[in-house]
Design an enzyme around this catalytic site. Structure first.
Site, PDB file in Angstrom:
ATOM      1  N   GLN A 125       7.217 -16.780  10.793  1.00  0.00           N
ATOM      2  CA  GLN A 125       6.857 -15.750  11.770  1.00  0.00           C
ATOM      3  C   GLN A 125       5.372 -15.748  12.111  1.00  0.00           C
ATOM      4  O   GLN A 125       4.908 -14.883  12.846  1.00  0.00           O
ATOM      5  CB  GLN A 125       7.320 -14.366  11.306  1.00  0.00           C
ATOM      6  CG  GLN A 125       6.574 -13.779  10.114  1.00  0.00           C
ATOM      7  CD  GLN A 125       7.213 -12.488   9.641  1.00  0.00           C
ATOM      8  OE1 GLN A 125       8.249 -12.486   8.980  1.00  0.00           O
ATOM      9  NE2 GLN A 125       6.614 -11.353   9.961  1.00  0.00           N
ATOM     10  N   HIS A 181       0.852  -1.194   0.000  1.00  0.00           N
ATOM     11  CA  HIS A 181       0.000   0.000   0.000  1.00  0.00           C
ATOM     12  C   HIS A 181       0.885   1.240   0.000  1.00  0.00           C
ATOM     13  O   HIS A 181       2.137   1.133  -0.046  1.00  0.00           O
ATOM     14  CB  HIS A 181      -0.955  -0.028   1.199  1.00  0.00           C
ATOM     15  CG  HIS A 181      -0.271  -0.339   2.498  1.00  0.00           C
ATOM     16  ND1 HIS A 181       0.635   0.505   3.087  1.00  0.00           N
ATOM     17  CD2 HIS A 181      -0.347  -1.435   3.308  1.00  0.00           C
ATOM     18  CE1 HIS A 181       1.077  -0.033   4.211  1.00  0.00           C
ATOM     19  NE2 HIS A 181       0.513  -1.215   4.370  1.00  0.00           N
ATOM     20  N   HIS A 183       4.039   1.310   2.137  1.00  0.00           N
ATOM     21  CA  HIS A 183       5.223   0.620   1.599  1.00  0.00           C
ATOM     22  C   HIS A 183       5.901   1.462   0.523  1.00  0.00           C
ATOM     23  O   HIS A 183       7.121   1.532   0.445  1.00  0.00           O
ATOM     24  CB  HIS A 183       4.832  -0.728   0.983  1.00  0.00           C
ATOM     25  CG  HIS A 183       4.328  -1.732   1.957  1.00  0.00           C
ATOM     26  ND1 HIS A 183       3.000  -2.107   2.022  1.00  0.00           N
ATOM     27  CD2 HIS A 183       4.968  -2.462   2.905  1.00  0.00           C
ATOM     28  CE1 HIS A 183       2.853  -3.025   2.966  1.00  0.00           C
ATOM     29  NE2 HIS A 183       4.019  -3.265   3.517  1.00  0.00           N
ATOM     30  N   SER A 206      -1.971  -0.710   7.013  1.00  0.00           N
ATOM     31  CA  SER A 206      -1.526  -2.086   7.223  1.00  0.00           C
ATOM     32  C   SER A 206      -2.259  -2.980   6.236  1.00  0.00           C
ATOM     33  O   SER A 206      -3.434  -2.745   5.926  1.00  0.00           O
ATOM     34  CB  SER A 206      -1.878  -2.523   8.648  1.00  0.00           C
ATOM     35  OG  SER A 206      -1.816  -3.932   8.758  1.00  0.00           O
TER      36      SER A 206
END
Ligand code: PAF
Length: 282
Positions: free
Chosen positions: A62, A35, A38, A188
């Protein structure tokens, strides 16, 4: 025109060409589904380097067993197009087999002690081990001079700083400010999980961080500020992991402690876990 590279040999050849030409290499690691936040990391990297590599890799090590690895949005074509427009030179998109030649389960694991035992480290056991495990590989693959990490993942940035210093990686870390929507919600990839009803409530996180900062600056006790934050978030429909004020090193500040502090929140709205933070000085 951006080049998409999926084989390690091709990446190494391209990096070697740049290095032999004396060019400085900037690196932006991502898990894709990119998005505007970034894209701003690419612009920041451009200010510090001649050539930019972004990685797009949804890292299995992760994610916890009950987390969103399988449903994490994967949009490689749109990611490459957006990176191209943002001024990125290479997008590194390794497969899981390339990243973990012996398989993710049999991979050599990294672990940063201490700072990973609190906050997201205790709520997401093993998460930061997976982050440093993949970031150390990415650093070895890309061999950048600088690497950009977002401040939204405040604890991740602290963990990466620790491990770059401890392992003497010759890489300068650049911290990028958090990009926000108009109502303050931190950008996010996970925001897209929010329903139309949940989306306005999600902005409560940023409003609460501002109130936490103002409360501490006005002389309220840390516990009072944290309790009020918890109540505000629960009233907005969140299930709280934490809403705390910590020192820059993520330890509990002593009563009346001044200097660099940070308010941090992690909370779930439905099944979507959101995190955000706000640095301030007392
Ligand atoms: O912040 C992220 O997107 C990831 O944790 C990272 C640094 C790309 C490692 O997978």
């Amino acid at each position: 025109m951006i080049q998409t590279i999926v084989e390690l040999g091709a990446l190494r050849t391209r990096i070697a060409e740049w290095k032999s030409g004396g060019l400085r290499i900037g690196f932006v690691p991502t898990m894709g589904n990119l998005h505007a936040g970034h894209h701003s990391l690419i612009a920041l990297a451009r200010q510090h380097a001649d050539r930019i590599v972004a990685s797009v890799f949804v890292n299995p090590t992760q994610f916890g067993p009950n987390e969103d690895f399988n449903r994490y949005p994967r949009t490689p074509d749109a990611d490459a197009a957006g990176l191209d427009a943002a001024g990125c030179d290479v997008v590194w998109m390794p497969s899981v087999e390339t990243m973990y030649p012996f398989g993710a389960e049999a991979a050599v694991r990294m672990r940063v002690p201490g700072i990973t035992d609190v906050l997201d480290g205790s709520h997401r056991p093993g998460h930061f081990d997976g982050v440093v495990t993949v970031v150390s590989r990415l650093f070895n693959q890309v061999q950048p001079d600088i690497a950009v990490f977002g401040k939204k993942d405040y604890q991740q940035l602290a963990v990466i700083r620790y491990f770059v210093r401890d392992l003497a990686f010759p890489i300068e870390l650049i911290a990028a400010s958090t990009h926000r929507e108009a109502d303050g919600l931190a950008m996010s990839s996970r925001n897209q999980y929010l329903s139309a009803e949940q989306r306005p409530a999600a902005a409560t996180i940023h409003r609460t961080l501002l109130r936490m900062r103002d409360g501490i600056v006005a002389g309220q006790s840390r516990t009072q500020v944290e309790d009020e934050a918890a109540r505000a978030l629960e009233a907005a429909g969140f299930v709280l992991d934490y809403a705390v004020v910590r020192t820059a090193m993520l330890v509990e500040p002593a009563a009346g402690e001044s200097g660099a502090l940070v308010a941090l929140i992690a909370a779930k709205l439905g099944s979507t876990r959101l995190i955000d933070n706000l640095e301030f000085t007392l």
